[in-house]
Structures are given as structure tokens and as C-alpha cells.
Design a protein around this motif. Structure first.
Motif, PDB file in Angstrom:
ATOM      1  N   GLU A  27      -0.512  18.473   4.335  1.00 50.49           N
ATOM      2  CA  GLU A  27      -0.172  17.056   4.261  1.00 50.49           C
ATOM      3  C   GLU A  27       1.331  16.880   4.138  1.00 50.49           C
ATOM      4  OE1 GLU A  27      -4.032  15.030   2.200  1.00 50.49           O
ATOM      5  OE2 GLU A  27      -2.363  15.557   0.933  1.00 50.49           O
ATOM      6  N   PRO A  54       0.826  -1.205   0.000  1.00 49.61           N
ATOM      7  CA  PRO A  54       0.000   0.000   0.000  1.00 49.61           C
ATOM      8  C   PRO A  54       0.863   1.259   0.000  1.00 49.61           C
ATOM      9  CG  PRO A  54      -0.045  -1.056   2.150  1.00 49.61           C
ATOM     10  CD  PRO A  54       0.695  -1.973   1.231  1.00 49.61           C
ATOM     11  N   ALA A  55       0.365   2.280  -0.672  1.00 44.77           N
ATOM     12  CA  ALA A  55       1.077   3.554  -0.722  1.00 44.77           C
ATOM     13  C   ALA A  55       1.080   4.180   0.668  1.00 44.77           C
ATOM     14  CB  ALA A  55       0.392   4.494  -1.705  1.00 44.77           C
ATOM     15  N   PRO A  56       2.149   4.904   1.007  1.00 48.71           N
ATOM     16  CA  PRO A  56       2.170   5.538   2.325  1.00 48.71           C
ATOM     17  C   PRO A  56       1.050   6.568   2.434  1.00 48.71           C
ATOM     18  CG  PRO A  56       4.014   6.294   0.988  1.00 48.71           C
ATOM     19  CD  PRO A  56       3.333   5.212   0.222  1.00 48.71           C
ATOM     20  N   LYS A  57       0.391   6.555   3.567  1.00 49.64           N
ATOM     21  CA  LYS A  57      -0.711   7.481   3.800  1.00 49.64           C
ATOM     22  C   LYS A  57      -0.147   8.812   4.292  1.00 49.64           C
ATOM     23  CE  LYS A  57      -5.379   6.817   5.270  1.00 49.64           C
ATOM     24  NZ  LYS A  57      -6.281   6.222   6.198  1.00 49.64           N
ATOM     25  N   PRO A  58      -0.578   9.907   3.682  1.00 51.78           N
ATOM     26  CA  PRO A  58      -0.047  11.188   4.132  1.00 51.78           C
ATOM     27  C   PRO A  58      -0.545  11.547   5.532  1.00 51.78           C
ATOM     28  CG  PRO A  58      -1.717  11.516   2.447  1.00 51.78           C
ATOM     29  CD  PRO A  58      -1.505  10.046   2.577  1.00 51.78           C
ATOM     30  N   GLN A  59       0.323  12.121   6.308  1.00 53.81           N
ATOM     31  CA  GLN A  59      -0.057  12.629   7.624  1.00 53.81           C
ATOM     32  C   GLN A  59      -0.684  13.997   7.420  1.00 53.81           C
ATOM     33  OE1 GLN A  59       0.159   9.795   9.695  1.00 53.81           O
ATOM     34  NE2 GLN A  59       0.483  11.398  11.156  1.00 53.81           N
ATOM     35  N   ARG A  60      -1.809  14.218   8.031  1.00 50.56           N
ATOM     36  CA  ARG A  60      -2.497  15.509   7.905  1.00 50.56           C
ATOM     37  C   ARG A  60      -2.391  16.273   9.202  1.00 50.56           C
ATOM     38  NH1 ARG A  60      -8.163  14.222   4.785  1.00 50.56           N
ATOM     39  NH2 ARG A  60      -7.214  13.876   2.763  1.00 50.56           N
ATOM     40  N   VAL A  74       3.986  13.443   3.609  1.00 48.07           N
ATOM     41  CA  VAL A  74       4.107  11.995   3.455  1.00 48.07           C
ATOM     42  C   VAL A  74       5.069  11.486   4.515  1.00 48.07           C
ATOM     43  CG1 VAL A  74       4.807  10.126   1.939  1.00 48.07           C
ATOM     44  CG2 VAL A  74       3.633  12.108   0.999  1.00 48.07           C
ATOM     45  N   SER A  75       4.621  10.467   5.252  1.00 45.76           N
ATOM     46  CA  SER A  75       5.466   9.941   6.323  1.00 45.76           C
ATOM     47  C   SER A  75       6.230   8.729   5.856  1.00 45.76           C
ATOM     48  CB  SER A  75       4.625   9.581   7.531  1.00 45.76           C
ATOM     49  OG  SER A  75       3.643   8.642   7.196  1.00 45.76           O
TER      50      SER A  75
END
Length: 80
Positions: free
Chosen positions: A77, A24-30, A79-80
Motif C-alpha cells: 500500500e 474523507p481520508a485519502p484511500k491507499p493505492q494497492r 498513500v496517494s
């Protein structure tokens, strides 16, 4: 009539049936900078104005809708 597949046909069938999965693509931290009620007077966009001010200051802010709270969020946002 029963058909028997050759070993090569079985291998081809299995290779074609394999489902490849990518990680899965890394989920951006908001980070929420500010929250605005969705019930602003007609013609006024306080969340958009706040986000535009942040962008003028070099912060890559954008506006998203939070359906659960019925409000507009100004977020950044990363990206972590």
C-alpha cells in the motif's frame, strides 16, 4: 401550550444541531504483487511465506483476503 424560543435559544439549538463533516481520508493505492488460491493444502501458507520473503527484501508486503475471488492477495500500500 406553545413555547417560543428566544433568538439566543434558537442560535444555541442550531449550533448544537450542526453536523460537522471532515474530508474523507485519502484511500491507499494497492499494488497486488501476487495472488494465491485460498484452497492451499492444510498447514501451508504460501501467501504468508511470499509476503515474509518480500518483507525480508525490504518491501512492506502484507496479505489480505479477496472474498470475491476466494484468494489471498499479497499487496503493498502507498498513500496517494
Amino acid at each position: 401550550m406553545t413555547t417560543t424560543l428566544s433568538p439566543a435559544d434558537v442560535a444555541a439549538h442550531e449550533a448544537g444541531s450542526y453536523v460537522r463533516q471532515s474530508p474523507p481520508a485519502p484511500k491507499p493505492q494497492r499494488t497486488v504483487l501476487e495472488s494465491f488460491s485460498a484452497g492451499a493444502p492444510r498447514g501451508q501458507w504460501p501467501a504468508e511465506s511470499f509476503a515474509a520473503e518480500q518483507r525480508r527484501n525490504g518491501v512492506p508486503a502484507r496479505v489480505v483476503m479477496d472474498l470475491e475471488s476466494d484468494s489471498f492477495l499479497v499487496i503493498v500500500e502507498a498513500v496517494s
